[in-house]
Each structure stands twice: as structure tokens, then as C-alpha cells.
Design an enzyme around this catalytic site. Structure first.
Site, short mmCIF file in Angstrom:
data_model
loop_
_atom_site.label_atom_id
_atom_site.label_comp_id
_atom_site.label_asym_id
_atom_site.label_seq_id
_atom_site.Cartn_x
_atom_site.Cartn_y
_atom_site.Cartn_z
CD GLN A 246 -0.89 -0.74 3.69
OE1 GLN A 246 -2.10 -0.78 3.65
NE2 GLN A 246 -0.20 -1.20 4.73
CG HIS B 95 -5.30 3.38 19.29
ND1 HIS B 95 -4.79 4.55 18.76
CD2 HIS B 95 -5.23 2.47 18.29
CE1 HIS B 95 -4.41 4.33 17.51
NE2 HIS B 95 -4.66 3.09 17.20
CG ASP C 220 -1.56 2.97 14.85
OD1 ASP C 220 -1.76 2.93 16.07
OD2 ASP C 220 -2.42 2.63 14.01
CG ASP D 136 -1.66 -13.11 5.85
OD1 ASP D 136 -2.51 -12.53 6.53
OD2 ASP D 136 -1.93 -13.82 4.88
N GLY D 137 -1.63 -11.84 9.26
CA GLY D 137 -2.36 -12.28 10.46
C GLY D 137 -3.22 -13.50 10.20
CG ASP E 291 -6.04 -1.60 15.12
OD1 ASP E 291 -6.82 -1.03 14.31
OD2 ASP E 291 -5.13 -1.01 15.72
CG ASP F 20 -11.21 1.17 5.72
OD1 ASP F 20 -11.95 1.30 6.69
OD2 ASP F 20 -10.41 2.05 5.35
N1 SPD Z 1 -11.13 3.74 7.76
C1 SPD Z 1 -10.33 3.50 8.91
C2 SPD Z 1 -10.34 2.10 9.36
C3 SPD Z 1 -9.63 1.95 10.67
C4 SPD Z 1 -8.59 0.95 10.65
N2 SPD Z 1 -7.69 0.87 11.74
C5 SPD Z 1 -6.99 2.03 12.06
C6 SPD Z 1 -5.71 1.72 12.74
C7 SPD Z 1 -5.56 2.39 14.04
N3 SPD Z 1 -4.66 1.67 14.88
#
Ligand code: SPD
Length: 278
Positions: free
Chosen positions: A31, A62, A86, A137-138, A156, A159
Site C-alpha cells: 500500500q 485505541h 501504529d 499475514d495475520g 485492528d 478497511d
Molecule cells: N477507515 C479507517 C479504518 C480503521 C482501521 N484501523 C486504524 C488503525 C488504528 N490503529
């Protein structure tokens, strides 16, 4: 000339932030990755031109993907985080002293490297000895997992398009269930019931076929399309309303968004959501 960064969703919704500057622009094998410094939301991360997190509202996301699960699960010694590059999610997990071990499996090492460099205000304890950080890969991780079962699994992901799509489907939830202690707890980000109503309803219903109960809960996240976001709490036996008061009270003291009133209120379903989930 003013510099802006926009997320356009479905060709019909656009959310833009005016920038002070761009801090990082790159591309991994998965990406595009951007970190920008915005006028109103502080520093922010975007993947494939979709907002992921910002200094301004990251605590909403979070704290709320983590604490409803970790203040209600019977045991929280072993936690698995899928995604979460992150580091905000593991930061919140590691605030619980009962957590003995957290594995985080992030697909894209570039995301974590860039966040470590540019989102230092997140204060992620990357060197905590309880953390096992893995890149890969999870889905494959869970398919191949033969180790000790997890008490809590947090999903987490980004999309449900592209590399993260498989994190919201039945085969993945079957693997999650296999790697969870009986009566363990799962929490996943599950998109917006407004901007992505079909995805939201499909994912919650899929979780309901995989676990005895799956309850969505709602959090305002101004950075994301429509601003109304959902997570879903899934378990075969644990009730998300049965808080461990001592655990929750301790977390509440230093939280920016989470508290026990918010925990309970977040599970209230607006009428349009009830209809979506019928
Ligand atoms: N469109 C945002 C979808 C959220 C995905 N995760 C965000 C990562 C934050 N740790």
C-alpha cells in the site's frame, strides 16, 4: 497555495484536512503510506489515501478497541493483536498490569517503521518485554498457530478491501475462535454504520454466526467517514456489561476517552442500527 489531504470514500464522501506539511510519502509492497502534519488533527497516518489515525482522536479508537474487552474478559494474561501497526492498540493493552504477554502481528513493516519515526507522541512502549512484535499475514499466523491459547484477540485491521479483506470473513473468525481460550473475548473494528452500512451489518452478522454473542458498540471518530464508528465485541460466554470494576477504574484514571459510563453507553444501539442488524 493551501495544501490539503482528502480521503474520498465510495466516490460520495470526502473528508479533507488542511496540512502544514507532508512528513513521509512512500509505498510498500502492500500500500501507499503517508504521514502528514495537519492544522487541526496534529500528525496523521493514511494508507492508500484513507485516514487511519491522528494525534487528535487516536485515543477514541485505541482506548475503545482495547478496554471494553480487557475490562470484561475473565483473564487477560495473553493478548493477540492482529494489525495495529501504529502501536496505539498495544500501548493500551500494555497499560493493564495483568497482561503478561501480547503478540502483535502487523502485515506491513513499513507502517510500523514510519509510525515509530513520525508518531512518537503516541508513546508506544515498543521495548516492553511483554511484547512480541511480528511482521506477517495475520490470517496465516492464526491458521498455523499451535501455541498456547489467547485470552483476548483484538483485530485492528484497515478497511475490508485489499489486503485486510480476509480479516472480516467467516474462515478467519473460525481461526480466531480456534486460538482463543473457551470463553475468551474478541474485539474488532467493524466500520461505520453510516458510511459503510452494508459492510458493518455483514461483518456483525458474520461474527454472530461465529460466536454465541457479538455486540457492536459505537465511538465518535471524527477522522473517519461519517465520524460514527463501530467496534464489535464477540464472545461465547462473556457479557460486555459485566465489568471488572477495579480494572476499569484503574484504566479510567489516565484515559482520555474511556470511562465506565462511556463503556456502558457505547453499546446502546440507535434504532437505525437495530434495523440494519435484523
Ligand atoms: N477507515 C479507517 C479504518 C480503521 C482501521 N484501523 C486504524 C488503525 C488504528 N490503529
Amino acid at each position: 497555495m493551501a495544501l490539503w489531504f482528502d480521503e474520498t470514500y465510495g466516490g460520495k464522501i470526502r473528508f479533507g484536512l488542511r496540512l502544514k506539511r507532508s512528513l513521509y510519502q512512500g509505498k510498500s509492497e502492500f500500500q501507499t503510506v503517508d504521514v502528514v502534519e495537519t492544522e487541526e488533527f496534529g500528525r496523521a497516518l493514511a494508507l492508500e489515501d484513507a485516514w487511519m489515525t491522528s494525534e487528535r482522536d487516536e485515543a477514541h479508537y485505541h482506548e475503545m478497541i482495547v478496554h471494553p474487552a480487557l475490562t470484561t474478559a475473565k483473564k487477560i494474561a495473553r493478548v493477540l493483536v492482529i494489525g495495529g501497526g501504529d502501536g496505539g492498540t498495544i500501548r493500551e493493552v500494555l497499560r493493564h498490569p495483568e497482561v503478561e504477554h501480547v503478540t502483535m502481528v502487523e502485515l506491513d513493516k513499513l507502517v510500523t517503521d514510519v509510525c515509530k519515526e513520525h508518531l512518537t507522541s503516541f508513546g508506544v512502549p515498543w521495548n516492553d518485554p511483554r511484547l512480541d512484535l511480528q511482521f506477517g499475514d495475520g490470517i496465516a499466523y492464526l491458521n498455523n498457530y499451535q501455541g498456547e491459547l489467547y485470552d483476548v484477540i483484538l483485530i485492528d485491521g484497515s478497511d475490508p478491501v485489499g489486503p485486510a479483506e480476509g480479516l472480516y470473513a467467516s474462515p478467519f473468525y473460525a481461526s480466531v475462535r480456534r486460538c482463543l481460550v473457551p470463553g475468551g473475548v474478541v474485539a474488532s473494528q467493524t466500520e461505520s454504520p453510516i458510511a459503510m452500512a452494508e459492510d458493518f451489518a455483514r461483518i456483525v452478522k458474520t461474527l454472530r454466526t461465529s460466536f454465541t454473542r457479538a455486540e457492536p458498540y459505537f465511538v465518535p471518530i471524527p477522522l473517519y467517514p461519517s465520524g460514527m464508528w463501530s467496534f464489535t465485541y464477540a464472545s461465547d460466554s462473556v457479557d460486555p456489561m459485566q465489568l471488572d470494576e477495579a480494572r476499569a477504574a484503574r484504566i479510567e484514571q489516565d484515559a482520555r476517552y474511556y470511562n465506565r459510563d462511556i463503556h456502558r453507553a457505547a453499546f446502546a444501539q440507535p434504532s437505525f442500527v437495530r434495523k440494519l442488524l435484523k
